[in-house]
Design an enzyme around this catalytic site. Structure first.
Site, short mmCIF file in Angstrom:
data_model
loop_
_atom_site.label_atom_id
_atom_site.label_comp_id
_atom_site.label_asym_id
_atom_site.label_seq_id
_atom_site.Cartn_x
_atom_site.Cartn_y
_atom_site.Cartn_z
N ARG A 14 0.84 -1.20 0.00
CA ARG A 14 0.00 0.00 0.00
C ARG A 14 0.87 1.25 0.00
NH1 ARG A 14 -0.74 4.65 2.86
NH2 ARG A 14 -0.38 3.48 4.81
N ASP A 15 1.56 1.50 1.10
CA ASP A 15 2.34 2.73 1.22
C ASP A 15 3.52 2.73 0.28
OD1 ASP A 15 2.80 5.22 2.26
OD2 ASP A 15 3.25 4.57 4.29
N HIS A 207 3.96 3.96 13.02
CA HIS A 207 4.21 3.99 11.58
C HIS A 207 5.34 4.99 11.35
CE1 HIS A 207 2.98 3.79 7.25
NE2 HIS A 207 3.49 5.01 7.23
N HIS A 209 8.67 6.65 9.22
CA HIS A 209 9.34 6.89 7.94
C HIS A 209 10.81 7.15 8.22
CE1 HIS A 209 6.03 7.50 4.81
NE2 HIS A 209 5.43 7.05 5.88
N CYS A 240 4.70 9.35 1.27
CA CYS A 240 3.32 9.81 1.09
C CYS A 240 3.22 10.82 -0.04
CB CYS A 240 2.80 10.43 2.39
SG CYS A 240 1.13 11.08 2.28
N ASN A 249 9.22 4.48 3.85
CA ASN A 249 9.01 3.93 5.18
C ASN A 249 10.30 3.29 5.67
OD1 ASN A 249 5.82 3.91 5.51
ND2 ASN A 249 6.30 3.31 3.42
#
Length: 298
Positions: A14-15, A207, A209, A240, A249
């Protein structure tokens, strides 16, 4: 299933994929899903239910989600930005939703085209509309820092967290370092304050980065204050699209290696993970990161 001391949640599908321009074929995504499962990843964020105009790469999330029945060990989750797409995800078979709302008003407007207040109201309506046994993660974006507003005061993050937890208690709270500007002291301070404010909450996640190279340090800091669930992306893929300047990430393989060296089990096979991370790093248009892949596979 054997319990492990930490849970690494793989968010690369996803990310990691969402900002890549060339469309990655659905079967390629499913192949990556299969290889991640074979490496021992269990909880995998397979995509997001969002407007295909906003994120064309995510237009096949329902198909990737549907493929998860081929992989019995996988616990898929999907990100949703509002009531409409949350309902669509549940109708497509999702049993784990990640509802994202930003602490920063500017980022929430840029990310989901709503005020934070409007997102809170959509969250309330969504929970009323879906079965009560759907697992929910609250992803509080820009919990630490915003690309538009700068460092976020801790009290603002706590206040939003409290408001949303009044809607439903049995949720996971994921504090997100959207820009990668958090530091280990900030991470520990916010989690300790959050746990004190909500002592009955038991499910916490980070979460992180790695924009400024402190992603693993921030994970370690959260671990030291009792957090046991951490998002990561194979090959450090990510960044993002709605947070200018944010890069990938923290790399899944970096976290697995770090925890292994600490004697902390994650249940993930580092050699198999490095194989799939190498393939991930070769995806055209991807932004990669991490160090362990290169250090161990020269």
């Amino acid at each position: 299933m054997i319990p492990h001391e930490v849970e690494i949640v793989e968010v690369g599908l996803r990310d990691g994929f969402q900002g890549i321009g060339p469309f990655i074929p659905t079967e390629t995504k499913i192949h990556f899903l299969a290889e991640l499962a074979q490496a021992g990843l269990r909880r995998i964020e397979v995509g997001s239910f969002v407007s295909p105009k906003a994120l064309p790469q995510m237009q096949d999330t329902a198909d990737v989600l549907g493929s998860c029945n081929r992989f019995p060990t996988v616990q898929p989750q999907v990100l949703v930005p509002n009531e409409k797409w949350g309902k669509a995800a549940v109708q497509a078979g999702a049993r784990r939703l990640v509802f994202v709302v930003s602490v920063s008003e500017a980022h929430n407007q840029n990310n989901v085209k709503r005020s934070s207040e409007e997102s809170v109201e959509e969250y309330k309506r969504l929970l009323l509309a879906i079965p009560p046994d759907i697992d929910i993660r609250l992803a509080l974006a820009t919990s630490f820092d915003c690309p538009f507003e700068g460092r976020i005061p801790i009290e603002r993050t706590l206040q939003l967290m409290e408001r949303m937890m009044r809607v439903r208690l049995d949720v996971e709270i994921c504090l997100s370092d959207t820009t990668g500007r958090a530091d280990p002291a900030h991470v520990a301070e916010l989690f300790l304050a959050a746990k004190e404010r909500l002592p009955t909450a038991t499910r916490w996640a980070l979460h992180a980065h790695d924009t400024f190279g402190v992603g693993t340090a921030n994970v370690h800091s959260a671990y030291k204050v009792g957090v046991r669930s951490f998002d990561a992306s194979f090959a450090g893929l990510g960044g993002c699209p709605f947070a200018p300047g944010a890069t990938g990430n923290v790399a899944t393989e970096d976290l697995v290696w770090m925890f292994e060296r600490m004697g902390v089990s994650s249940g993930i096979d580092i050699e198999k993970l490095l194989d799939v991370a190498g393939k991930g790093a070769a995806i055209p248009g991807g932004t990669t990161g991490g160090r362990i892949r290169k250090a161990l596979r020269r």
